[in-house]
Design an enzyme around this catalytic site. Structure first.
Site, PDB file in Angstrom:
ATOM      1  N   GLU A  46       0.829  -1.216   0.000  1.00 57.91           N
ATOM      2  CA  GLU A  46       0.000   0.000   0.000  1.00 57.91           C
ATOM      3  C   GLU A  46       0.856   1.256   0.000  1.00 57.91           C
ATOM      4  O   GLU A  46       0.547   2.239  -0.689  1.00 57.91           O
ATOM      5  CB  GLU A  46      -0.902   0.014   1.243  1.00 57.91           C
ATOM      6  CG  GLU A  46      -1.821  -1.196   1.375  1.00 57.91           C
ATOM      7  CD  GLU A  46      -1.221  -2.284   2.267  1.00 57.91           C
ATOM      8  OE1 GLU A  46      -1.946  -2.792   3.127  1.00 57.91           O
ATOM      9  OE2 GLU A  46      -0.016  -2.600   2.094  1.00 57.91           O
ATOM     10  N   ARG A 178       9.924 -25.155  -5.501  1.00 51.90           N
ATOM     11  CA  ARG A 178      11.078 -24.995  -4.618  1.00 51.90           C
ATOM     12  C   ARG A 178      11.353 -23.517  -4.359  1.00 51.90           C
ATOM     13  O   ARG A 178      11.709 -23.120  -3.250  1.00 51.90           O
ATOM     14  CB  ARG A 178      12.311 -25.660  -5.231  1.00 51.90           C
ATOM     15  CG  ARG A 178      12.283 -27.173  -5.196  1.00 51.90           C
ATOM     16  CD  ARG A 178      13.606 -27.740  -5.691  1.00 51.90           C
ATOM     17  NE  ARG A 178      13.619 -29.213  -5.658  1.00 51.90           N
ATOM     18  CZ  ARG A 178      14.664 -29.953  -5.973  1.00 51.90           C
ATOM     19  NH1 ARG A 178      15.795 -29.358  -6.368  1.00 51.90           N
ATOM     20  NH2 ARG A 178      14.602 -31.269  -5.917  1.00 51.90           N
ATOM     21  N   THR A 190      16.476 -41.067   0.521  1.00 48.71           N
ATOM     22  CA  THR A 190      16.602 -40.342  -0.744  1.00 48.71           C
ATOM     23  C   THR A 190      18.031 -39.866  -0.953  1.00 48.71           C
ATOM     24  O   THR A 190      18.562 -39.914  -2.070  1.00 48.71           O
ATOM     25  CB  THR A 190      15.631 -39.149  -0.766  1.00 48.71           C
ATOM     26  OG1 THR A 190      14.286 -39.634  -0.681  1.00 48.71           O
ATOM     27  CG2 THR A 190      15.781 -38.331  -2.038  1.00 48.71           C
ATOM     28  N   ARG A 201      16.631 -24.222  -8.522  1.00 50.41           N
ATOM     29  CA  ARG A 201      17.261 -23.934  -9.809  1.00 50.41           C
ATOM     30  C   ARG A 201      16.315 -23.179 -10.741  1.00 50.41           C
ATOM     31  O   ARG A 201      16.453 -23.222 -11.968  1.00 50.41           O
ATOM     32  CB  ARG A 201      17.738 -25.237 -10.465  1.00 50.41           C
ATOM     33  CG  ARG A 201      18.803 -25.961  -9.638  1.00 50.41           C
ATOM     34  CD  ARG A 201      19.411 -27.141 -10.365  1.00 50.41           C
ATOM     35  NE  ARG A 201      18.478 -28.248 -10.516  1.00 50.41           N
ATOM     36  CZ  ARG A 201      18.229 -29.163  -9.579  1.00 50.41           C
ATOM     37  NH1 ARG A 201      18.816 -29.072  -8.390  1.00 50.41           N
ATOM     38  NH2 ARG A 201      17.382 -30.144  -9.806  1.00 50.41           N
ATOM     39  N   GLU A 289       9.962 -33.539  -0.350  1.00 53.00           N
ATOM     40  CA  GLU A 289      10.356 -34.325  -1.527  1.00 53.00           C
ATOM     41  C   GLU A 289      11.132 -35.518  -1.007  1.00 53.00           C
ATOM     42  O   GLU A 289      12.332 -35.433  -0.758  1.00 53.00           O
ATOM     43  CB  GLU A 289      11.233 -33.498  -2.465  1.00 53.00           C
ATOM     44  CG  GLU A 289      10.502 -32.411  -3.224  1.00 53.00           C
ATOM     45  CD  GLU A 289      11.349 -31.841  -4.358  1.00 53.00           C
ATOM     46  OE1 GLU A 289      11.992 -32.638  -5.073  1.00 53.00           O
ATOM     47  OE2 GLU A 289      11.375 -30.624  -4.518  1.00 53.00           O
ATOM     48  N   ASN A 295       7.532 -40.225   3.277  1.00 55.77           N
ATOM     49  CA  ASN A 295       6.186 -39.843   2.853  1.00 55.77           C
ATOM     50  C   ASN A 295       5.137 -40.502   3.736  1.00 55.77           C
ATOM     51  O   ASN A 295       4.187 -39.867   4.201  1.00 55.77           O
ATOM     52  CB  ASN A 295       5.949 -40.251   1.399  1.00 55.77           C
ATOM     53  CG  ASN A 295       6.638 -39.338   0.411  1.00 55.77           C
ATOM     54  OD1 ASN A 295       7.060 -38.236   0.757  1.00 55.77           O
ATOM     55  ND2 ASN A 295       6.766 -39.792  -0.828  1.00 55.77           N
TER      56      ASN A 295
END
Length: 368
Positions: A46, A178, A190, A201, A289, A295
């Site tokens: 504003e 991301r 992972t 990226r 991820e 998960n």
């Protein structure tokens, strides 16, 4: 308001830890001032618009995506500036979820005899700030579980094997996600399987590095992994491992922060404690991820607010890895995703849905 929302989106990555806000001043059918909030530039959206308009703001209409603030923090109250400028009407998309404001801003403007219209494009504004709403009202970040799957629901051909599934358009969207996140959370499985960098990226500007967080109960993360080798104060490992102080010291010498958390009954990292710690660090938005184990643990712990599932038009067949490794007792009590949106990404598509609504939202949307 569409233009104000477009401006607000430009603050993604730049407004943290404040909400994304855009503002447009209109007079006699012409835009006389507009802007969005960037944390390092101090001025709220504003104020940016009012500075552009100067004295011409008298009797103008202000379109703003979030209720103007009425308290002093790093800056003075926007409500006072709006009143002093002589703005005649304020159109606000959504109320401010911050308890320090929460309706008080619009009340102050009404008392100054400024016309108020509220709720214009509210759903879109709420969606844009769902992470801020979660964090400012609960102290913990908003969690989005992202996964790439085949049509039969598999994320890899075999355990600990990297399996490309979706195409370049979907990959670009993941980088956008991301960029919008404050932290990316993954599991040690992972890291051992893929040795990822887990970086943003997108090429888009951001005021704070993406925090790369790893759940690693036994502190198995390799010193030669890309995460450790590239650490610059932006990698944190959550562990329950009480022993092995030498490994922790080696990691910390390489710029990796090691945080010990309480263990669950199964000797795993308590994910709720992880979120609490991230919230204390002003992490508003976590992108999960991970592989099947983390998960599943996140879903069973009830910490996932939203899921973004990217599907490729492929069938893997038997022997693959499911999206989540969960107890067979999960399904009978599994909550359904709501407020579904379908997105197209080249040959792939994604299903977006919510477990937890942090704002009022009705209906199912389809986008291409």
């Amino acid at each position: 308001m569409d233009r104000a929302l477009e401006l607000a989106r430009q603050s993604v990555g730049l407004a943290h830890p404040n909400p994304h806000v855009g503002a447009v001043l209109v007079k006699n059918g012409r835009v006389i001032g507009q802007g969005f909030h960037i944390y390092d530039d101090l001025g709220h959206a504003e104020i940016v618009a009012l500075r552009q308009a100067r004295a011409n703001a008298q009797a103008a209409t202000l379109y703003v995506t979030l209720e103007p603030c009425c308290h002093s923090g790093r800056t003075g109250p926007c409500t006072e500036a709006i009143i002093e400028a002589g703005v005649k009407r304020v159109v606000a998309a959504m109320p401010d979820p911050n308890p320090a404001v929460a309706g008080k801003g619009l009340t102050a403007l009404r008392k100054a005899r400024i016309q108020i219209t509220a709720g214009v494009e509210e759903d879109e504004a709420q969606r844009l700030n769902e992470d801020f709403t979660r964090w400012i009202t609960s102290g913990v970040p908003f969690v989005t579980l992202k996964a790439a799957l085949t049509l039969d629901g598999q994320i890899a051909m075999r355990p600990r094997a990297e399996t490309p599934i979706t195409g370049e358009v979907a990959h670009a969207e993941v980088q956008r996600m991301r960029h919008a996140a404050d932290a990316l959370l993954t599991g040690i499985g992972t890291v051992l399987a893929d040795d990822p960098l887990l970086t943003d990226r997108s090429g888009l500007p951001r005021r704070r590095k993406l925090l790369r967080a790893v759940v690693d109960s036994r502190l198995r993360i390799p010193l030669k992994s890309q995460l450790v080798q590239s650490a610059d104060g932006d990698v944190v490992v959550f562990t329950t491992h009480a022993g092995g102080p030498a490994k922790a010291r080696l990691l910390e010498k390489r710029g990796v922060e090691v945080v010990r958390t309480p263990a669950t009954r199964g000797a795993h990292v308590d994910l709720r404690k992880v979120l609490s710690e991230l919230g204390k660090r002003q992490v508003l938005n976590v992108l999960l991820e991970a592989g099947a184990e983390l998960n599943g643990a996140a879903l069973e712990a009830g910490i996932v607010d939203k899921m973004m599932l990217f599907y490729a038009p492929k069938i893997m067949g038997t022997g693959g890895v499911p999206m989540a490794d969960m107890s067979p007792n999960w399904f009978p009590k599994s909550p359904s995703l709501s407020n579904l949106t379908l997105h197209g990404f080249g040959a792939d598509f994604a299903v977006e849905g919510y477990f937890h609504d942090v704002y009022r939202h009705n209906g199912t949307r389809r986008k291409s």
